[in-house]
Design a protein around this motif. Structure first.
Motif, mmCIF file in Angstrom:
data_model
loop_
_atom_site.group_PDB
_atom_site.id
_atom_site.type_symbol
_atom_site.label_atom_id
_atom_site.label_comp_id
_atom_site.label_asym_id
_atom_site.label_seq_id
_atom_site.Cartn_x
_atom_site.Cartn_y
_atom_site.Cartn_z
ATOM 1 N N ALA A 170 34.513 24.220 -16.128
ATOM 2 C CA ALA A 170 34.216 23.222 -15.088
ATOM 3 C C ALA A 170 32.968 22.425 -15.454
ATOM 4 N N GLN A 171 31.929 23.140 -15.908
ATOM 5 C CA GLN A 171 30.701 22.454 -16.324
ATOM 6 C C GLN A 171 30.942 21.587 -17.561
ATOM 7 N N LEU A 172 31.838 22.062 -18.442
ATOM 8 C CA LEU A 172 32.144 21.286 -19.648
ATOM 9 C C LEU A 172 32.828 19.971 -19.292
ATOM 10 N N ILE A 173 33.776 20.014 -18.360
ATOM 11 C CA ILE A 173 34.467 18.795 -17.930
ATOM 12 C C ILE A 173 33.486 17.816 -17.291
ATOM 13 N N GLU A 174 32.581 18.324 -16.469
ATOM 14 C CA GLU A 174 31.568 17.466 -15.852
ATOM 15 C C GLU A 174 30.650 16.857 -16.903
ATOM 16 N N SER A 175 30.300 17.665 -17.920
ATOM 17 C CA SER A 175 29.429 17.173 -18.983
ATOM 18 C C SER A 175 30.122 16.097 -19.808
ATOM 19 N N ILE A 176 31.403 16.311 -20.126
ATOM 20 C CA ILE A 176 32.171 15.304 -20.863
ATOM 21 C C ILE A 176 32.269 14.022 -20.045
ATOM 22 N N SER A 177 32.503 14.165 -18.751
ATOM 23 C CA SER A 177 32.612 12.994 -17.884
ATOM 24 C C SER A 177 31.306 12.205 -17.855
ATOM 25 N N ALA A 178 30.184 12.914 -17.801
ATOM 26 C CA ALA A 178 28.884 12.228 -17.794
ATOM 27 C C ALA A 178 28.668 11.446 -19.088
ATOM 28 N N LEU A 179 29.078 12.027 -20.216
ATOM 29 C CA LEU A 179 28.932 11.345 -21.504
ATOM 30 C C LEU A 179 29.853 10.135 -21.585
ATOM 31 N N VAL A 180 31.116 10.312 -21.216
ATOM 32 C CA VAL A 180 32.087 9.215 -21.277
ATOM 33 C C VAL A 180 31.675 8.077 -20.348
ATOM 34 N N ALA A 181 31.220 8.412 -19.158
ATOM 35 C CA ALA A 181 30.811 7.380 -18.200
ATOM 36 C C ALA A 181 29.623 6.584 -18.722
ATOM 37 N N ALA A 182 28.638 7.274 -19.318
ATOM 38 C CA ALA A 182 27.456 6.580 -19.836
ATOM 39 C C ALA A 182 27.819 5.640 -20.987
ATOM 40 N N VAL A 183 28.695 6.107 -21.880
ATOM 41 C CA VAL A 183 29.081 5.279 -23.033
ATOM 42 C C VAL A 183 29.921 4.087 -22.586
ATOM 43 N N THR A 184 30.947 4.338 -21.768
ATOM 44 C CA THR A 184 31.833 3.247 -21.359
ATOM 45 C C THR A 184 31.137 2.251 -20.438
ATOM 46 N N GLN A 185 30.124 2.679 -19.719
ATOM 47 C CA GLN A 185 29.390 1.740 -18.875
ATOM 48 C C GLN A 185 28.700 0.681 -19.723
ATOM 49 N N GLN A 186 28.062 1.120 -20.827
ATOM 50 C CA GLN A 186 27.400 0.159 -21.710
ATOM 51 C C GLN A 186 28.417 -0.762 -22.369
ATOM 52 N N TYR A 187 29.561 -0.210 -22.761
ATOM 53 C CA TYR A 187 30.599 -1.042 -23.373
ATOM 54 C C TYR A 187 31.178 -2.032 -22.369
ATOM 55 N N SER A 188 31.353 -1.610 -21.115
ATOM 56 C CA SER A 188 31.909 -2.505 -20.104
ATOM 57 C C SER A 188 30.976 -3.663 -19.798
ATOM 58 N N GLU A 189 29.664 -3.430 -19.917
ATOM 59 C CA GLU A 189 28.693 -4.488 -19.665
ATOM 60 C C GLU A 189 28.623 -5.481 -20.832
ATOM 61 N N ALA A 190 28.977 -5.003 -22.028
ATOM 62 C CA ALA A 190 28.848 -5.858 -23.215
ATOM 63 C C ALA A 190 30.162 -6.520 -23.620
ATOM 64 N N ILE A 191 31.287 -5.843 -23.355
ATOM 65 C CA ILE A 191 32.581 -6.356 -23.809
ATOM 66 C C ILE A 191 33.496 -6.549 -22.596
ATOM 67 N N PRO A 192 33.882 -7.793 -22.292
ATOM 68 C CA PRO A 192 34.753 -8.054 -21.150
ATOM 69 C C PRO A 192 36.095 -7.323 -21.304
ATOM 70 N N GLY A 193 36.595 -6.792 -20.208
ATOM 71 C CA GLY A 193 37.889 -6.122 -20.230
ATOM 72 C C GLY A 193 37.802 -4.609 -20.302
ATOM 73 N N ILE A 194 36.656 -4.090 -20.694
ATOM 74 C CA ILE A 194 36.470 -2.639 -20.758
ATOM 75 C C ILE A 194 35.853 -2.162 -19.445
ATOM 76 N N GLN A 195 36.401 -1.107 -18.894
ATOM 77 C CA GLN A 195 35.924 -0.582 -17.626
ATOM 78 C C GLN A 195 35.254 0.772 -17.816
ATOM 79 N N THR A 196 34.306 1.062 -16.951
ATOM 80 C CA THR A 196 33.651 2.364 -16.983
ATOM 81 C C THR A 196 34.643 3.453 -16.601
ATOM 82 N N VAL A 197 34.655 4.531 -17.382
ATOM 83 C CA VAL A 197 35.594 5.631 -17.156
ATOM 84 C C VAL A 197 34.861 6.790 -16.494
#
Length: 222
Positions: free
Chosen positions: A79-106
């Motif tokens: 459970a903690q691993l899934i939450e940790s993966i989600s935190a990493l994916v959200a942080a990475v995709t947020q930066q990509y969504s702000e820089a590249i149109p069409g990409i959404q935060t996951v």
């Protein structure tokens, strides 16, 4: 490549430096929430553990045992691993969504109050194992280079948020150290690893100097 008396220390130095550098490249480039001190300790301990295990006869048995223990631990902490993966994916995709149109935060789960320390520790351990194996058992750097480049590429595609200079220079410094000594280490492991240790200090000074001269907070995107 037979281990020499210098091999353990070369493996410890390179594995801890490479794993820490890669993880902090991701952390600083994407503002990933994680415990930096815990991550540094994990990198050093993983490098120490794998460097020691690879010195033992039939080390593959010990590595399989470690993999089984790690698998059991991750299952308990799933459970903690899934939450940790989600935190990493959200942080990475947020930066990509702000820089590249069409990409959404996951968001795999609700990441409020969560951090990515656990998944980064796991990634650090895997890279520490790969680096230790390369130094102590392999005569080629191909696999290490191929598997390191995607992490660097992930951090360098979006230049609005570059990774910390010291982190990327640490990764490049370790890879340069291994490349400079690879031929000699493949032929004479003892002398090659001795040379790597001798080059480590001046290379570290060069990396520190470059990090001071070109801090990432002064970067100005064209």
């Amino acid at each position: 490549m037979k281990p020499s008396k210098y091999t353990f220390f070369t493996s410890l130095l390179c594995a801890s430096g490479l794993s820490a550098g890669l993880c902090f490249c991701v952390m600083t480039s994407f503002a990933v929430p994680a415990d930096g001190l815990s991550l540094v300790c994990a990198c050093i301990l993983a490098a120490l553990l794998f460097s020691a295990l690879l010195l033992l006869p039939k080390s593959w048995i010990w590595l399989l045992a470690m993999a089984a223990l790690a698998g059991g631990g991750l299952y308990i902490l799933r459970a903690q691993l899934i939450e940790s993966i989600s935190a990493l994916v959200a942080a990475v995709t947020q930066q990509y969504s702000e820089a590249i149109p069409g990409i959404q935060t996951v968001h795999l789960t609700d990441t409020s109050g969560m951090d990515a320390t656990l998944i980064l520790i796991l990634i650090a351990a895997l890279y520490a194992l790969l680096c230790s194996w390369t130094v102590m058992r392999s005569e080629s750097l191909v696999y290490l280079l191929v598997l390191t480049l995607p992490v660097l590429a992930l951090c360098l595609i979006i230049l609005q948020t570059p990774p910390a200079a010291w982190a990327i220079l640490l990764v490049v410094g370790v890879l340069a150290l291994l490349l400079l000594t690879q031929l000699l280490r493949a032929r004479q492991a003892g002398e090659g690893n001795r040379l790597a240790l001798l080059l480590a200090a001046p290379l570290a000074l060069l990396v520190g100097l470059l990090a001071v001269l070109f801090p990432s907070d002064t970067y100005d995107r064209a």
